[in-house]
Every structure is written in structure tokens, then in C-alpha cells.
Enzyme design. Structure first.
Site, PDB file in Angstrom:
ATOM      1  N   THR A 117       0.691  -1.347  -0.004  1.00 19.46           N
ATOM      2  CA  THR A 117       0.078  -0.088   0.067  1.00 19.46           C
ATOM      3  C   THR A 117       0.929   1.201  -0.150  1.00 19.46           C
ATOM      4  O   THR A 117       1.824   1.162   0.636  1.00 19.46           O
ATOM      5  CB  THR A 117      -0.935  -0.206   1.209  1.00 19.46           C
ATOM      6  OG1 THR A 117      -1.605   1.043   1.438  1.00 19.46           O
ATOM      7  CG2 THR A 117       0.146  -0.185   2.461  1.00 19.46           C
ATOM      8  N   TYR A 141      -1.547  -0.007  10.204  1.00 16.15           N
ATOM      9  CA  TYR A 141      -1.808  -0.549   9.026  1.00 16.15           C
ATOM     10  C   TYR A 141      -0.525  -0.411   8.100  1.00 16.15           C
ATOM     11  O   TYR A 141      -0.162  -1.583   7.520  1.00 16.15           O
ATOM     12  CB  TYR A 141      -3.077  -0.034   8.261  1.00 16.15           C
ATOM     13  CG  TYR A 141      -3.171  -0.542   7.051  1.00 16.15           C
ATOM     14  CD1 TYR A 141      -3.511  -1.948   6.644  1.00 16.15           C
ATOM     15  CD2 TYR A 141      -3.330   0.519   5.990  1.00 16.15           C
ATOM     16  CE1 TYR A 141      -3.870  -2.182   5.333  1.00 16.15           C
ATOM     17  CE2 TYR A 141      -3.259  -0.014   4.656  1.00 16.15           C
ATOM     18  CZ  TYR A 141      -3.597  -1.461   4.301  1.00 16.15           C
ATOM     19  OH  TYR A 141      -3.907  -1.862   3.087  1.00 16.15           O
TER      20      TYR A 141
END
Ligand code: UDP
Length: 325
Positions: A117, A141
Site C-alpha cells: 500500500t 496498518y
């Protein structure tokens, strides 16, 4: 048939990856806990239900299908929850991946494509973002995804793992034939939330801050169609090996502000969107836009959807489909 194990294959991006694999002649084998994934999203190959942490179950599935490679998308992906419950994220996203790589190693599977990501970059100094931008994730995350990249790099040295991490920007849109699409519970992403307003399911969309240093004051993101993302996974898998870079951004290279996305949904749906301006959301950088040059060089990949309108159109048609899912 050439099988590929797709963890998270019942999820939003994973199901589109399975579709792309099937179109390329592979058999996608979905391995999914179904905590966030949906059985209805598994259409292009078998579903094996299991947890990443369950090494015996993984071994069983690896022995059953003898996959040529793994595309690993299964992860928890709520940024806010990762801040309030970081251990859940490190345990599943990092610990779960270690369990998966152990099983791959035991079963002689060497090819590994990882769903990473742009959250690994945190608040980048330079935009558009190139892969050499130093990663400084600002939430657990993003940190969990960056840790996995490090784990994979070390396993490449130790065990000869051939890997590639694809750092996605903002996945959006749906299968144009409306067979699969975005369905999160809870939903936190901008485009499906605005679509809910267009449908009358939510009263308004709250803009998280309009005082950023951008032309209209709202945050800019690089929205990439999920079919374009899926195509890049197949290309990465087919090119794994010594000359493929291990970290590749996947974005269109073009940014849209929150207000521009709202305008686009309004134009596509022909419905009014009631807007409220709220506070900034913690950890939101003003601009996240990819430099997609490396993806073009390394994968021969270029986003087919660059304009936001056609991306929103596929999402809108998916959300208006006549189906129980
Ligand atoms: N956003 C917003 N209101 C919402 C949800 C999102 O203004 O209800 C903004 C958010 O601040 C960001 C952009 O929309 O600038 C995209 O957010 P999303 O959560 O979809 O993806 P992210 O960029 O966080 O991965």
C-alpha cells in the site's frame, strides 16, 4: 492447470485478481477466512476457507492444488482500527504472512506477489511518489505492510523466495459486468460513501477537512480502477524473478480532490449530493499521487482507466445492480 493461491480472493481486490487470473489461463484458488470476504465473490475457481495462522490447513491446500505461486491479499485494512487495536493488525497482517510464507517454504512454492500500500510512505516529501521515497508509515496498518515487505526481502535471501510488493494507491470501481465489486462492512471509503448519498442511503458526505494546501483545499488521491490493479498482479506474477523490482507503485499518476470526486459522482448519477465539511481525519496526507513509471517499465503496465468518471460509473452500476449480494 496452473494454480495460483490467492489469499483474500473473496475480498474486493482479491476477487478481481481471481477474475484476471482466470482470463489469463490460471486456476485461482481462493484461500479466505470469510471474515471480511464474501462467498458470492468467488466465481473463477475453488474456495478454501481457512485462517492464515493455520499452517496445517495451508499445507493441506498447498498439497491439494500444488500452486505455482501465491498472490497474498488477505489482511485487515481499516486504518482507524489499526490505531486503536495495533496488535490485531500486527498479528494478522505480519504474523499471518509469516505463517503463509512458512507453508510456502515447506511446500516448495517460490513465487509470491504481495498486496502492499501507499500507506507505507506515510506523509511523503515528494509527490508524485517514486518507489525510492523513504517509507515512514504513520499508522499500524501501513507499518504492518512495510514489515511484511522486509520479511519477504529477508526470505528472498535465505530461501530464494521470488517476490514483488505492489503498493496500491486508492482502489476504486467494480467489474463492468457487475459480477463483483466493493462491499465493505463498515464502509469507510470515499466513493462508496458518496454513492450511498446519491442513492439516498446516507444523508450527506462529510469532507474530512477543506483547509489543506491543495487547489480546492481538499485532499488529493490517486484513484485506480480495481481491474487495472488486478491486471498488474498477473503481470507481476508472470515476471517474477531476478530482474523484476521488488517494490512497485500502482496508481494512475493522476490525482483528484475529494470535491472533484463528489462532482464526478454527481455527474455520473445525476443525483444531488449533500456535502458537509468536517474536521481533518488524523493521518491524512494532503496529496498521495503515484509516479507510475516503474510499473510501465517493469510490468509493461499502464492504467486503462485514468479519468475518474468511468471509474465512478462502474462503481455506481455495481451499487445499483439487482442482486442480493
Ligand atoms: N474522505 C472524506 N470523507 C469520507 C471518507 C473519506 O473526505 O467520509 C477523504 C479522505 O480524507 C481522503 C479521501 O477521501 O482524503 C480518500 O479516503 P479513503 O478513506 O477512501 O481512502 P484513503 O485515502 O484513506 O486510503
Amino acid at each position: 492447470m496452473r494454480s495460483i493461491l490467492v489469499t483474500g480472493g473473496a475480498g474486493y481486490i482479491g476477487s478481481h485478481v481471481c477474475k484476471a487470473l482466470a482470463q489469463a489461463g490460471f486456476q485461482p484458488v481462493t484461500y479466505d477466512s470469510l471474515i471480511y470476504g464474501h462467498e458470492w465473490a468467488v466465481n473463477w475457481g475453488p474456495l478454501e476457507v481457512g485462517e492464515l495462522s493455520d499452517g496445517d490447513r495451508l499445507d493441506q491446500v498447498m498439497r491439494k492444488y500444488g500452486p505455482e505461486g501465491i498472490i497474498h491479499l488477505a489482511a485487515f485494512a481499516y486504518v482507524g482500527e489499526s490505531v486503536s487495536n495495533p496488535l490485531k493488525y500486527y498479528k494478522n497482517n505480519v504474523g499471518g504472512t509469516i505463517s503463509l510464507v512458512e507453508s510456502a517454504h515447506r511446500n516448495g512454492v517460490k513465487k509470491f506477489v504481495f498486496s502492499s500500500t501507499c500507506a507505507t510512505y506515510g506523509v511523503p516529501k515528494n509527490v508524485p511518489i517514486v518507489e525510492s521515497e523513504p517509507p515512514h508509515p504513520v499508522n499500524p496498518y501501513g507499518a504492518s505492510k512495510l514489515m511484511v515487505e522486509r520479511v519477504l526481502a529477508d526470505c528472498a535471501v535465505a530461501y530464494g523466495l521470488e517476490w514483488c510488493a505492489l503498493r496500491y494507491f486508492n482502489a476504486a470501481g467494480a467489474d463492468p459486468a457487475c459480477r463483483i465489486g466493493e462491499s465493505h462492512d463498515p464502509e469507510t471509503h470515499l466513493i462508496p460513501l458518496i454513492i450511498d448519498v446519491a442513492k439516498g442511503v446516507r444523508p450527506h458526505i462529510t469532507i474530512f477537512g477543506n483547509d489543506y494546501d491543495t487547489p480546492d483545499g481538499t485532499c488529493i488521491r490517486d484513484y485506480i480502477h480495481v481491474d487495472d490493479l488486478a491486471d498488474a498482479h498477473v503481470r507481476a506474477l508472470e515476471r517474477l524473478g531476478s530482474s523484476l523490482p521488488t517494490i512497485i507503485n500502482l496508481g494512475t499518476g493522476r490525482g483528484y480532490s475529494v470535491l472533484e470526486v463528489i462532482d464526478s459522482v454527481q455527474a455520473v448519477t445525476n443525483n444531488p449530493i449533500l456535502v458537509e465539511v468536517g474536521a481533518r481525519r488524523a493521518g491524512d496526507p494532503a496529496r498521495l499521487v503515484s509516479d507510475p513509471s516503474l510499473a510501465l517499465d517493469a510490468l509493461g503496465w499502464k492504467a486503462q482507466y485514468v479519468e475518474i468518471g468511468p471509474i465512478v460509473d462502474t462503481a455506481w452500476r455495481w451499487h445499483c445492480r439487482e442482486s442480493p449480494a
